[in-house]
Design a protein around this motif. Structure first.
Motif, PDB file in Angstrom:
ATOM      1  N   ASN A 193       0.807  -1.228   0.000  1.00  0.00           N
ATOM      2  CA  ASN A 193       0.000   0.000   0.000  1.00  0.00           C
ATOM      3  C   ASN A 193       0.838   1.274   0.000  1.00  0.00           C
ATOM      4  OD1 ASN A 193      -2.485  -1.374  -0.018  1.00  0.00           O
ATOM      5  ND2 ASN A 193      -2.423  -1.622   2.208  1.00  0.00           N
ATOM      6  N   GLY A 194       2.120   1.193  -0.376  1.00  0.00           N
ATOM      7  CA  GLY A 194       2.939   2.388  -0.476  1.00  0.00           C
ATOM      8  C   GLY A 194       3.461   2.909   0.845  1.00  0.00           C
ATOM      9  N   ASP A 195       3.561   2.043   1.855  1.00  0.00           N
ATOM     10  CA  ASP A 195       4.028   2.455   3.174  1.00  0.00           C
ATOM     11  C   ASP A 195       5.488   2.066   3.389  1.00  0.00           C
ATOM     12  OD1 ASP A 195       1.500   3.383   3.572  1.00  0.00           O
ATOM     13  OD2 ASP A 195       0.855   1.749   4.873  1.00  0.00           O
ATOM     14  N   MET A 196       6.097   2.691   4.402  1.00  0.00           N
ATOM     15  CA  MET A 196       7.522   2.485   4.686  1.00  0.00           C
ATOM     16  C   MET A 196       7.746   2.625   6.186  1.00  0.00           C
ATOM     17  SD  MET A 196      10.733   4.826   3.361  1.00  0.00           S
ATOM     18  CE  MET A 196      10.384   6.166   4.504  1.00  0.00           C
ATOM     19  N   TRP A 223     -10.476  -2.469 -16.863  1.00  0.00           N
ATOM     20  CA  TRP A 223      -9.653  -3.675 -16.972  1.00  0.00           C
ATOM     21  C   TRP A 223     -10.202  -4.746 -16.030  1.00  0.00           C
ATOM     22  CZ3 TRP A 223      -3.703  -2.440 -17.352  1.00  0.00           C
ATOM     23  CH2 TRP A 223      -3.473  -1.694 -18.516  1.00  0.00           C
ATOM     24  N   THR A 224     -10.022  -6.009 -16.426  1.00  0.00           N
ATOM     25  CA  THR A 224     -10.481  -7.120 -15.606  1.00  0.00           C
ATOM     26  C   THR A 224      -9.351  -7.565 -14.684  1.00  0.00           C
ATOM     27  OG1 THR A 224     -11.994  -7.866 -17.333  1.00  0.00           O
ATOM     28  CG2 THR A 224     -11.393  -9.466 -15.634  1.00  0.00           C
ATOM     29  N   ALA A 225      -9.534  -7.342 -13.389  1.00  0.00           N
ATOM     30  CA  ALA A 225      -8.523  -7.689 -12.392  1.00  0.00           C
ATOM     31  C   ALA A 225      -9.225  -8.195 -11.138  1.00  0.00           C
ATOM     32  CB  ALA A 225      -7.653  -6.475 -12.069  1.00  0.00           C
ATOM     33  N   GLU A 226      -8.457  -8.813 -10.255  1.00  0.00           N
ATOM     34  CA  GLU A 226      -9.019  -9.335  -9.015  1.00  0.00           C
ATOM     35  C   GLU A 226      -9.320  -8.203  -8.037  1.00  0.00           C
ATOM     36  OE1 GLU A 226      -7.954 -13.022  -6.062  1.00  0.00           O
ATOM     37  OE2 GLU A 226      -6.337 -11.632  -6.530  1.00  0.00           O
ATOM     38  N   SER A 227      -8.338  -7.324  -7.816  1.00  0.00           N
ATOM     39  CA  SER A 227      -8.467  -6.201  -6.890  1.00  0.00           C
ATOM     40  C   SER A 227      -7.248  -5.318  -7.082  1.00  0.00           C
ATOM     41  CB  SER A 227      -8.540  -6.684  -5.439  1.00  0.00           C
ATOM     42  OG  SER A 227      -7.369  -7.410  -5.096  1.00  0.00           O
ATOM     43  N   PHE A 228      -7.275  -4.103  -6.566  1.00  0.00           N
ATOM     44  CA  PHE A 228      -6.141  -3.189  -6.732  1.00  0.00           C
ATOM     45  C   PHE A 228      -4.917  -3.734  -5.990  1.00  0.00           C
ATOM     46  CE2 PHE A 228      -4.220   1.131  -5.549  1.00  0.00           C
ATOM     47  CZ  PHE A 228      -3.453   1.169  -6.700  1.00  0.00           C
ATOM     48  N   SER A 229      -4.999  -3.909  -4.689  1.00  0.00           N
ATOM     49  CA  SER A 229      -4.023  -4.634  -3.856  1.00  0.00           C
ATOM     50  C   SER A 229      -2.571  -4.309  -4.164  1.00  0.00           C
ATOM     51  CB  SER A 229      -4.251  -6.142  -4.009  1.00  0.00           C
ATOM     52  OG  SER A 229      -5.563  -6.489  -3.655  1.00  0.00           O
ATOM     53  N   PRO A 230      -2.107  -3.088  -3.940  1.00  0.00           N
ATOM     54  CA  PRO A 230      -0.681  -2.793  -4.151  1.00  0.00           C
ATOM     55  C   PRO A 230       0.174  -3.559  -3.142  1.00  0.00           C
ATOM     56  CG  PRO A 230      -1.999  -0.784  -3.853  1.00  0.00           C
ATOM     57  CD  PRO A 230      -2.858  -1.922  -3.451  1.00  0.00           C
ATOM     58  N   GLU A 231       1.112  -4.340  -3.613  1.00  0.00           N
ATOM     59  CA  GLU A 231       1.890  -5.209  -2.733  1.00  0.00           C
ATOM     60  C   GLU A 231       3.233  -5.527  -3.368  1.00  0.00           C
ATOM     61  OE1 GLU A 231      -0.867  -8.437  -2.476  1.00  0.00           O
ATOM     62  OE2 GLU A 231      -0.058  -9.429  -4.252  1.00  0.00           O
ATOM     63  N   GLY A 232       4.083  -6.215  -2.605  1.00  0.00           N
ATOM     64  CA  GLY A 232       5.356  -6.711  -3.117  1.00  0.00           C
ATOM     65  C   GLY A 232       6.338  -5.650  -3.540  1.00  0.00           C
ATOM     66  N   PRO A 233       6.505  -4.523  -2.807  1.00  0.00           N
ATOM     67  CA  PRO A 233       7.474  -3.513  -3.242  1.00  0.00           C
ATOM     68  C   PRO A 233       8.897  -4.058  -3.186  1.00  0.00           C
ATOM     69  CG  PRO A 233       6.741  -3.047  -1.007  1.00  0.00           C
ATOM     70  CD  PRO A 233       5.886  -4.166  -1.508  1.00  0.00           C
ATOM     71  N   ILE A 245       9.527  -1.376  -7.709  1.00  0.00           N
ATOM     72  CA  ILE A 245       8.577  -2.179  -8.483  1.00  0.00           C
ATOM     73  C   ILE A 245       7.484  -2.646  -7.538  1.00  0.00           C
ATOM     74  CG2 ILE A 245       8.256  -4.239  -9.881  1.00  0.00           C
ATOM     75  CD1 ILE A 245      11.080  -4.076 -10.757  1.00  0.00           C
ATOM     76  N   THR A 246       6.251  -2.532  -7.981  1.00  0.00           N
ATOM     77  CA  THR A 246       5.099  -2.912  -7.167  1.00  0.00           C
ATOM     78  C   THR A 246       4.195  -3.821  -7.985  1.00  0.00           C
ATOM     79  OG1 THR A 246       5.200  -0.790  -6.007  1.00  0.00           O
ATOM     80  CG2 THR A 246       3.156  -2.030  -5.805  1.00  0.00           C
ATOM     81  N   ALA A 247       3.532  -4.754  -7.313  1.00  0.00           N
ATOM     82  CA  ALA A 247       2.516  -5.599  -7.945  1.00  0.00           C
ATOM     83  C   ALA A 247       1.146  -5.025  -7.631  1.00  0.00           C
ATOM     84  CB  ALA A 247       2.619  -7.023  -7.414  1.00  0.00           C
ATOM     85  N   VAL A 248       0.297  -4.921  -8.646  1.00  0.00           N
ATOM     86  CA  VAL A 248      -1.090  -4.506  -8.454  1.00  0.00           C
ATOM     87  C   VAL A 248      -1.986  -5.439  -9.263  1.00  0.00           C
ATOM     88  CG1 VAL A 248      -0.540  -2.086  -8.004  1.00  0.00           C
ATOM     89  CG2 VAL A 248      -1.016  -2.831 -10.350  1.00  0.00           C
ATOM     90  N   GLY A 249      -3.275  -5.399  -8.963  1.00  0.00           N
ATOM     91  CA  GLY A 249      -4.246  -6.165  -9.739  1.00  0.00           C
ATOM     92  C   GLY A 249      -4.684  -7.460  -9.112  1.00  0.00           C
ATOM     93  N   GLY A 250      -4.121  -7.804  -7.946  1.00  0.00           N
ATOM     94  CA  GLY A 250      -4.504  -9.050  -7.297  1.00  0.00           C
ATOM     95  C   GLY A 250      -3.636 -10.205  -7.738  1.00  0.00           C
ATOM     96  N   THR A 251      -3.366 -11.126  -6.847  1.00  0.00           N
ATOM     97  CA  THR A 251      -2.412 -12.206  -7.100  1.00  0.00           C
ATOM     98  C   THR A 251      -2.971 -13.312  -7.983  1.00  0.00           C
ATOM     99  OG1 THR A 251      -1.296 -11.783  -5.005  1.00  0.00           O
ATOM    100  CG2 THR A 251      -1.003 -13.947  -5.947  1.00  0.00           C
ATOM    101  N   ALA A 252      -4.249 -13.576  -7.905  1.00  0.00           N
ATOM    102  CA  ALA A 252      -4.844 -14.683  -8.666  1.00  0.00           C
ATOM    103  C   ALA A 252      -6.119 -14.184  -9.329  1.00  0.00           C
ATOM    104  CB  ALA A 252      -5.101 -15.876  -7.747  1.00  0.00           C
TER     105      ALA A 252
END
Length: 546
Positions: A193-196, A223-233, A245-252
């Motif tokens: 979620n962009g935190d530190m 766009w078709t995605a699972e959820s926004f879910s910013p993760e994995g920085p 680098i960040t992952a968005v869009g949901g893992t599955a």
């Protein structure tokens, strides 16, 4: 009906086929083509991977190219460390203990296991961060149980261990830590979620409150995605810039959801500038080979080029979990980087071409086990292990003695391992004490598994995580069992001597045993179980890719 088997070729020279094994590869039963029996993924089943130990697929094609995945099977959320001329990588291990197996490579494509850093259960272990600061190695790890969730740190002076016990960082509200040293020389963990949060100089505790420093780029609403879910920085410093680098869009969820985005700043505190080409990686269509591609880390290659490692689901094979993919990266004059591998369905040039005549490095490990050496942690792990779980596992004179626990695979903490094949066969000789039930399983979690076991009088069939039947057992307390998973079609055979086999009269289809049905992010892992009283003794476990 029993059938004698011509024991050639299979299991490293020891044949292990049912009657079907003597038929042409395209036909597994009279009048039934393989693609009729196991249709899922058939459009991708002909990919020409190289084959290694026990027929396992490997990426290095030995012709100057590689074909993804570089790590087949459940190797999600890859975190990679370049340590001189050597690379180390580990992955989410979820409920498996021992966990956080660290792998080693010199070329980014061929990998061998080093050690399991995590020795006890702290919950479901999600996306870790492997890093080195000065002369010490660190693993930052989120983990959660139903009662407690936090982030932890483990450390070691040698990558091969021993690794410390997990130290609680008391960060209950975040996941996916990413380590970086700021322009001020201080250490920080970036979180979802962009935190530190700042770290103490030794990296073993936090040194201040969590702060929000970045609002991640967001994809279009249609766009078709699972959820926004910013993760994995994941962060690196290159020149005067920090890149995140960040992952968005949901893992599955939908195959088109998960994606890779990037931002940069001259300070870890921001402001952060979004990459003009976001998203850098995205599965655009479910017709592609790799689904839900994301959770990337940048790494410099062995010959100066740059690469991203990230994970993805294999088309039609959610059951294999998220596999590790390698994507070439190119830097442009404006200081941004771009992924150049496309959908990763075609071979790519090796990061480090070999001179003619130079043999490929070793890759992977054999999954067959005669129980003469300790492979606990590197291959075998328990599901949701209790503190004394390892005491159930004893090797003596080529026999695995596994103390029984619980009443079924649901509550006995099966002993399983990850594997990366669309089709494979496992086989083992099993002997049980009175009061014990044991057998072979494919196991997702305590509520979703399939398999065949036996007690002294009856077989026990498992399907959908339920007991489905108890037909008579003609062999008593000792028999050979075989489980074949051919592109989600499960077949069992049993034998009194390992030479003459009888097909068991129940087959199963398990393509739905995966995260989008059950949650949990894991894979369908083959393994062994022992429930009830006393112990089960396992001999000559064999694995073969088909």
């Amino acid at each position: 009906m029993a059938d004698a088997i011509n024991r050639r070729g299979l299991f490293g020279g020891l044949a292990a086929g049912a009657a079907a094994a003597s038929l042409p590869a395209s036909t597994l039963a009279a009048g039934q083509a393989r693609d009729q029996l196991a249709p899922f993924g058939k459009e991708w089943s002909g990919r020409n991977w190289s084959r290694g130990l026990e027929g396992q697929r490997r990426a290095d094609l030995d012709d100057g190219r590689f074909l993804n995945p570089i790590m087949a099977g459940d190797r999600p959320d890859p975190t990679i460390l370049k340590d001189g001329d050597v690379y180390y990588m580990t992955f989410s291990s979820f409920e498996s203990v021992p966990g956080l197996v660290i792998w080693r490579s010199t070329d980014l494509v061929n990998w061998t296991p080093v050690t399991a850093a995590l020795k006890r259960y702290i919950g479901s272990v999600w996306a870790p961060e492997l890093c080195r600061h000065e002369d010490r190695y660190y693993l930052y790890v989120p983990a959660r149980t139903e009662e407690y969730r936090s982030n932890y740190v483990l450390w070691a002076d040698d990558i091969a261990g021993p690794w410390s016990e997990p130290i609680d960082l008391h960060l209950p509200d975040h996941i996916d830590p990413g380590h970086i040293v700021g322009e001020d020389g201080e250490r920080y963990l970036f979180l979802n979620n962009g935190d530190m949060v700042p770290l103490a100089p030794d990296g073993l505790s936090t040194a201040g409150p969590v702060r929000h420093v970045y609002d991640p780029w967001r994809y279009p609403d249609d766009w078709t995605a699972e959820s926004f879910s910013p993760e994995g920085p994941k962060l690196i410093r290159r020149g005067d810039w920090f890149y995140m680098i960040t992952a968005v869009g949901g893992t599955a969820g939908p195959p088109t959801g998960h994606m890779v985005i990037a931002a940069r700043s001259r300070s870890v505190h921001g402001p952060w500038e979004d990459h003009p080409g976001n998203p850098l990686v995205r599965t655009a269509s479910a017709a592609e080979k790799w689904w839900s591609r994301g959770h990337a880390t940048l790494v410099e290659g062995p010959q100066g080029g740059w690469w991203m490692v990230y994970h993805g689901y294999e088309n039609a094979f959610w059951t294999l979990g998220r596999q590790t993919l390698l994507d070439p990266v190119e830097w442009s004059e404006d200081g941004w980087f771009h992924a150049r591998g496309g959908d990763l369905s075609a071979p790519l040039p090796l990061p480090a071409p070999r001179a003619p005549g130079v043999a490929r490095p070793p890759h992977g490990m054999a999954l067959s086990d005669d129980f003469s050496q300790d492979r606990f942690g590197l291959q075998w792990s328990f599901y949701a292990a209790e503190p004394n779980e390892a005491d159930r596992f004893q090797r003596r004179d080529g026999v695995l003695h596994l103390r029984a626990k619980g009443r079924s695979p649901r509550d006995c903490s099966p002993l399983t391992f990850p594997q990366g094949e669309q089709a494979y066969r496992i086989e083992c000789e099993i002997e049980i004490d009175p009061g014990c039930t044991a057998g072979l399983v494919v196991f997702y979690d305590h509520a979703l598994y399939a398999g065949l076991g036996f007690d002294p009088d009856r077989f026990v069939t498992h399907q959908y995580g339920l007991e489905r039947g108890r037909p008579a057992n003609p062999h008593g307390r000792r028999m050979h069992l075989r489980l074949t998973n051919d592109r989600h079609i499960i077949t069992f055979h049993h034998s009194p001597d390992g030479r003459t086999w009888t097909k068991f009269d129940r087959q199963m289809e398990v393509s739905g045993y995966h995260h989008n049905v059950r949650g949990g992010f894991m894979m369908l892992r083959p393994g062994l179980y022992a429930a009830g009283q006393g112990e089960a003794r396992f001999r000559n476990f064999r694995f073969q890719a088909l």
